[in-house]
Design a protein around this motif. Structure first.
Motif, PDB file in Angstrom:
ATOM      1  N   VAL A  44       3.407  11.807  -4.476  1.00  0.00           N
ATOM      2  CA  VAL A  44       4.340  12.302  -5.491  1.00  0.00           C
ATOM      3  C   VAL A  44       4.436  11.270  -6.617  1.00  0.00           C
ATOM      4  O   VAL A  44       4.541  11.620  -7.787  1.00  0.00           O
ATOM      5  CB  VAL A  44       5.725  12.565  -4.863  1.00  0.00           C
ATOM      6  N   THR A  45       4.384   9.995  -6.244  1.00  0.00           N
ATOM      7  CA  THR A  45       4.370   8.884  -7.189  1.00  0.00           C
ATOM      8  C   THR A  45       3.096   8.092  -6.924  1.00  0.00           C
ATOM      9  O   THR A  45       2.412   8.330  -5.931  1.00  0.00           O
ATOM     10  CB  THR A  45       5.574   7.948  -6.958  1.00  0.00           C
ATOM     11  N   ASP A  46       2.774   7.145  -7.780  1.00  0.00           N
ATOM     12  CA  ASP A  46       1.713   6.200  -7.429  1.00  0.00           C
ATOM     13  C   ASP A  46       2.174   5.455  -6.184  1.00  0.00           C
ATOM     14  O   ASP A  46       3.333   5.017  -6.105  1.00  0.00           O
ATOM     15  CB  ASP A  46       1.459   5.205  -8.559  1.00  0.00           C
ATOM     16  N   CYS A  47       1.294   5.333  -5.194  1.00  0.00           N
ATOM     17  CA  CYS A  47       1.651   4.712  -3.911  1.00  0.00           C
ATOM     18  C   CYS A  47       0.721   3.548  -3.603  1.00  0.00           C
ATOM     19  O   CYS A  47      -0.506   3.693  -3.674  1.00  0.00           O
ATOM     20  CB  CYS A  47       1.545   5.729  -2.772  1.00  0.00           C
ATOM     21  N   THR A  48       1.305   2.421  -3.259  1.00  0.00           N
ATOM     22  CA  THR A  48       0.558   1.279  -2.727  1.00  0.00           C
ATOM     23  C   THR A  48       0.909   1.201  -1.251  1.00  0.00           C
ATOM     24  O   THR A  48       1.989   0.726  -0.885  1.00  0.00           O
ATOM     25  CB  THR A  48       0.934  -0.021  -3.450  1.00  0.00           C
ATOM     26  N   LEU A  49       0.021   1.722  -0.415  1.00  0.00           N
ATOM     27  CA  LEU A  49       0.271   1.809   1.018  1.00  0.00           C
ATOM     28  C   LEU A  49      -0.328   0.602   1.726  1.00  0.00           C
ATOM     29  O   LEU A  49      -1.510   0.303   1.534  1.00  0.00           O
ATOM     30  CB  LEU A  49      -0.379   3.075   1.590  1.00  0.00           C
ATOM     31  N   GLU A  50       0.463  -0.073   2.517  1.00  0.00           N
ATOM     32  CA  GLU A  50      -0.051  -1.076   3.431  1.00  0.00           C
ATOM     33  C   GLU A  50      -0.077  -0.417   4.801  1.00  0.00           C
ATOM     34  O   GLU A  50       0.968  -0.044   5.340  1.00  0.00           O
ATOM     35  CB  GLU A  50       0.830  -2.328   3.444  1.00  0.00           C
ATOM     36  N   LEU A  51      -1.280  -0.223   5.334  1.00  0.00           N
ATOM     37  CA  LEU A  51      -1.464   0.470   6.599  1.00  0.00           C
ATOM     38  C   LEU A  51      -1.735  -0.566   7.682  1.00  0.00           C
ATOM     39  O   LEU A  51      -2.777  -1.214   7.682  1.00  0.00           O
ATOM     40  CB  LEU A  51      -2.630   1.458   6.480  1.00  0.00           C
ATOM     41  N   GLU A  52      -0.774  -0.746   8.578  1.00  0.00           N
ATOM     42  CA  GLU A  52      -0.891  -1.707   9.674  1.00  0.00           C
ATOM     43  C   GLU A  52      -1.415  -0.972  10.895  1.00  0.00           C
ATOM     44  O   GLU A  52      -0.880   0.081  11.268  1.00  0.00           O
ATOM     45  CB  GLU A  52       0.475  -2.306   9.994  1.00  0.00           C
ATOM     46  N   ASP A  53      -2.481  -1.508  11.538  1.00  0.00           N
ATOM     47  CA  ASP A  53      -2.987  -0.882  12.762  1.00  0.00           C
ATOM     48  C   ASP A  53      -2.589  -1.714  13.976  1.00  0.00           C
ATOM     49  O   ASP A  53      -2.152  -2.861  13.839  1.00  0.00           O
ATOM     50  CB  ASP A  53      -4.491  -0.609  12.674  1.00  0.00           C
ATOM     51  N   VAL A  79       3.239   2.438   8.206  1.00  0.00           N
ATOM     52  CA  VAL A  79       2.989   2.516   6.766  1.00  0.00           C
ATOM     53  C   VAL A  79       4.118   1.783   6.048  1.00  0.00           C
ATOM     54  O   VAL A  79       5.294   2.059   6.294  1.00  0.00           O
ATOM     55  CB  VAL A  79       2.920   3.984   6.284  1.00  0.00           C
ATOM     56  N   VAL A  80       3.739   0.857   5.157  1.00  0.00           N
ATOM     57  CA  VAL A  80       4.701   0.045   4.408  1.00  0.00           C
ATOM     58  C   VAL A  80       4.445   0.235   2.917  1.00  0.00           C
ATOM     59  O   VAL A  80       3.284   0.293   2.484  1.00  0.00           O
ATOM     60  CB  VAL A  80       4.551  -1.454   4.763  1.00  0.00           C
ATOM     61  N   ASN A  81       5.515   0.333   2.124  1.00  0.00           N
ATOM     62  CA  ASN A  81       5.363   0.335   0.668  1.00  0.00           C
ATOM     63  C   ASN A  81       5.049  -1.092   0.242  1.00  0.00           C
ATOM     64  O   ASN A  81       5.914  -1.961   0.247  1.00  0.00           O
ATOM     65  CB  ASN A  81       6.639   0.831  -0.013  1.00  0.00           C
ATOM     66  N   GLY A  82       3.783  -1.325  -0.118  1.00  0.00           N
ATOM     67  CA  GLY A  82       3.347  -2.647  -0.537  1.00  0.00           C
ATOM     68  C   GLY A  82       3.504  -2.905  -2.010  1.00  0.00           C
ATOM     69  O   GLY A  82       3.102  -3.960  -2.504  1.00  0.00           O
ATOM     70  N   GLY A  83       4.094  -1.962  -2.744  1.00  0.00           N
ATOM     71  CA  GLY A  83       4.271  -2.115  -4.184  1.00  0.00           C
ATOM     72  C   GLY A  83       5.662  -2.602  -4.549  1.00  0.00           C
ATOM     73  O   GLY A  83       6.532  -2.794  -3.690  1.00  0.00           O
ATOM     74  N   ALA A  84       5.861  -2.786  -5.846  1.00  0.00           N
ATOM     75  CA  ALA A  84       7.140  -3.285  -6.365  1.00  0.00           C
ATOM     76  C   ALA A  84       8.085  -2.167  -6.787  1.00  0.00           C
ATOM     77  O   ALA A  84       9.221  -2.434  -7.165  1.00  0.00           O
ATOM     78  CB  ALA A  84       6.877  -4.202  -7.556  1.00  0.00           C
ATOM     79  N   SER A  85       7.617  -0.907  -6.708  1.00  0.00           N
ATOM     80  CA  SER A  85       8.422   0.249  -7.131  1.00  0.00           C
ATOM     81  C   SER A  85       8.613   1.209  -5.966  1.00  0.00           C
ATOM     82  O   SER A  85       7.796   1.239  -5.044  1.00  0.00           O
ATOM     83  CB  SER A  85       7.708   1.002  -8.257  1.00  0.00           C
TER      84      SER A  85
END
Length: 95
Positions: A44-53, A79-85
């Motif tokens: 829905v927005t620009d997403c910076t996903l940090e995917l931890e396995d 899943v973690v929001n790795g961005g600043a927004s």
């Protein structure tokens, strides 16, 4: 220190699909989970996903607003929001 939780908003659930909107503040996470169905996410927005396995690997994936990707059932991750927004995406699970 624990991370804030992403907000999961159920949109549709029936015998064929489960649709959920996920909203994340910066640094928020879903928590560890395993997908029981194949699924598609659409940003829905620009997403910076940090995917931890489970093995400790962390991949960073950028999904631009309006883009989508799919994955097979059985995926276990956090899943973690790795961005600043703040970020949001819609997840459609195919039952």
């Amino acid at each position: 220190m624990s991370k804030p939780q992403a907000k999961a908003v159920p949109l549709v659930e029936d015998e064929r699909v489960r649709v959920t909107r996920f909203e994340f503040e910066p640094g928020a996470e879903t928590g560890w989970h395993t997908h029981e169905y194949d699924y598609v996410i659409t940003a829905v927005t620009d997403c910076t996903l940090e995917l931890e396995d489970p093995g400790g690997e962390v991949r960073q994936v950028t999904v631009k607003s309006g883009e989508a990707y799919r994955r097979d059932k059985g995926v276990k991750h956090n899943v973690v929001n790795g961005g600043a927004s703040p970020m949001a995406f819609i997840e459609v699970e195919l039952k």
